[in-house]
Motif scaffolding. Structure first.
Motif, PDB file in Angstrom:
ATOM      1  N   ASN A 141       0.829  -1.215   0.000  1.00 58.51           N
ATOM      2  CA  ASN A 141       0.000   0.000   0.000  1.00 58.51           C
ATOM      3  C   ASN A 141       0.858   1.257   0.000  1.00 58.51           C
ATOM      4  OD1 ASN A 141      -2.419  -1.404  -0.009  1.00 58.51           O
ATOM      5  ND2 ASN A 141      -2.572  -1.486   2.217  1.00 58.51           N
ATOM      6  N   ASN A 142       1.958   1.220   0.736  1.00 56.65           N
ATOM      7  CA  ASN A 142       2.866   2.377   0.782  1.00 56.65           C
ATOM      8  C   ASN A 142       3.476   2.651  -0.591  1.00 56.65           C
ATOM      9  OD1 ASN A 142       2.425   2.826   3.495  1.00 56.65           O
ATOM     10  ND2 ASN A 142       4.201   1.643   4.161  1.00 56.65           N
ATOM     11  N   ARG A 183       0.840   4.214  -2.863  1.00 57.57           N
ATOM     12  CA  ARG A 183       0.631   5.605  -2.455  1.00 57.57           C
ATOM     13  C   ARG A 183       1.792   6.488  -2.906  1.00 57.57           C
ATOM     14  NH1 ARG A 183       0.684   4.752   2.637  1.00 57.57           N
ATOM     15  NH2 ARG A 183      -1.400   3.858   2.624  1.00 57.57           N
ATOM     16  N   GLU A 188       1.761   9.730  -5.368  1.00 55.41           N
ATOM     17  CA  GLU A 188       2.266  11.035  -4.905  1.00 55.41           C
ATOM     18  C   GLU A 188       3.325  11.589  -5.849  1.00 55.41           C
ATOM     19  OE1 GLU A 188       3.582   9.937  -1.054  1.00 55.41           O
ATOM     20  OE2 GLU A 188       1.626  10.233  -0.089  1.00 55.41           O
TER      21      GLU A 188
END
Length: 294
Positions: free
Chosen positions: A108-109, A112, A116
């Motif tokens: 998930n990081n 993300r 970004e």
């Protein structure tokens, strides 16, 4: 059963979750569903194992947001399946600036972070140099995990994000850094060569015969086999170089110094019984290896 994670994770499909190809709920199964009616489950980290007293100390995970609570459990038979940990090889900056890839949180990081990077690069006054750095995705390690992560990132960007950020595609770079002269070195060389051909066709750059010397914020310093040193900028750097011994395994090995001599795992016999434990401890997975007689 004692485990800090209250779900079973099918890690081979983790790269697909990182880019949204697959939902995370498709590769996890709650532990309590599996043990219901068969035993007890405790969400806790095993801190120590005492094979003399036949007991272990476990604590509620610190990162769960509640006070740590520790307790002891006696055992007659113990099965160890604690796996391994990420191997940073002691390289400066890896822990601080790279993203690991072993858990749902890691996947998930990464998703993300990629989002970004694109949003930041799409701002009207982002300088060209900064934009190219943000859209540079580096994967350290050309093993199965690194190769699959690189391929999934490529497909996500050029199949899905291309429609939303058409003007940024020319600045996207995906690189895989590998110490050997071909990727997937644990397999037959032909597989690595075929992968290299597919990556070249897709525009994924393989940085071969190269080791990582250090990592700082936004830059990874690499050294070629010939000694040439240079920096590669990145918006996201995934560390997938391999595994190291779990600290719990290392501590357990000290109780059996004569029998436990492996550098990364518990040595077991061909029935997966930990050598030196008199048959009271079993081990499996990355935490163990079967002793092969020479």
């Amino acid at each position: 059963m004692v485990s800090p994670r209250n779900y079973f994770l099918y890690t081979p499909l983790l790269p697909a979750v990182a880019v949204g190809t697959m939902e995370e709920r498709s590769i996890v199964e709650p532990v309590r569903n599996l043990v219901q009616g068969k035993g007890d489950y405790y969400e806790a980290v095993c801190k120590t194992i005492d094979p003399v007293k036949k007991e272990l100390v476990a604590c509620f995970p610190k990162d769960a947001g509640l006070d740590e609570a520790c307790f002891k459990i006696k055992y007659d038979m113990l099965i160890v399946g604690v796996g391994s940990v990420n191997n940073t090889f002691g390289i400066k900056g890896v822990q601080e600036y790279c993203q690991f890839f072993k858990s749902i949180e890691d996947a998930n990081n990464l998703r993300r972070r990629i989002s970004e990077c694109f949003e930041r690069a799409a701002l009207p006054y982002t300088m060209e140099e900064e934009r190219k750095k943000l859209l540079s995705f580096v994967i350290c390690g050309g093993g199965p995990t690194g190769v699959e992560v690189a391929a999934e990132i490529h497909d996500m960007i050029f199949d899905d994000l291309k429609e939303h950020y058409p003007g940024l595609m020319k600045d996207v770079k995906i690189r895989v850094i590998e110490l050997m002269d071909y990727v997937l070195s644990t397999y037959d060389r032909k597989i690595g060569e075929f992968t290299a051909q597919q990556f070249e066709r897709a525009g994924i750059e393989l940085v071969l015969n190269t080791r990582v010397a250090s990592v700082r914020d936004g830059y990874v310093t690499v050294v070629k086999k010939g000694g040439e040193e240079y920096e590669i900028p990145f918006g996201s750097c995934v560390w997938a170089t391999g595994i190291a011994m779990n600290p719990l395994v290392k501590e357990l090995q000290q109780y059996f110094p004569k029998e436990q001599t492996h550098f990364r795992s518990l040595l077991t016999d061909d029935h997966m019984r930990v050598k030196g434990s008199d048959g009271s401890i079993w081990a499996f997975g990355d935490a163990s290896t079967i002793d092969q007689p020479r």
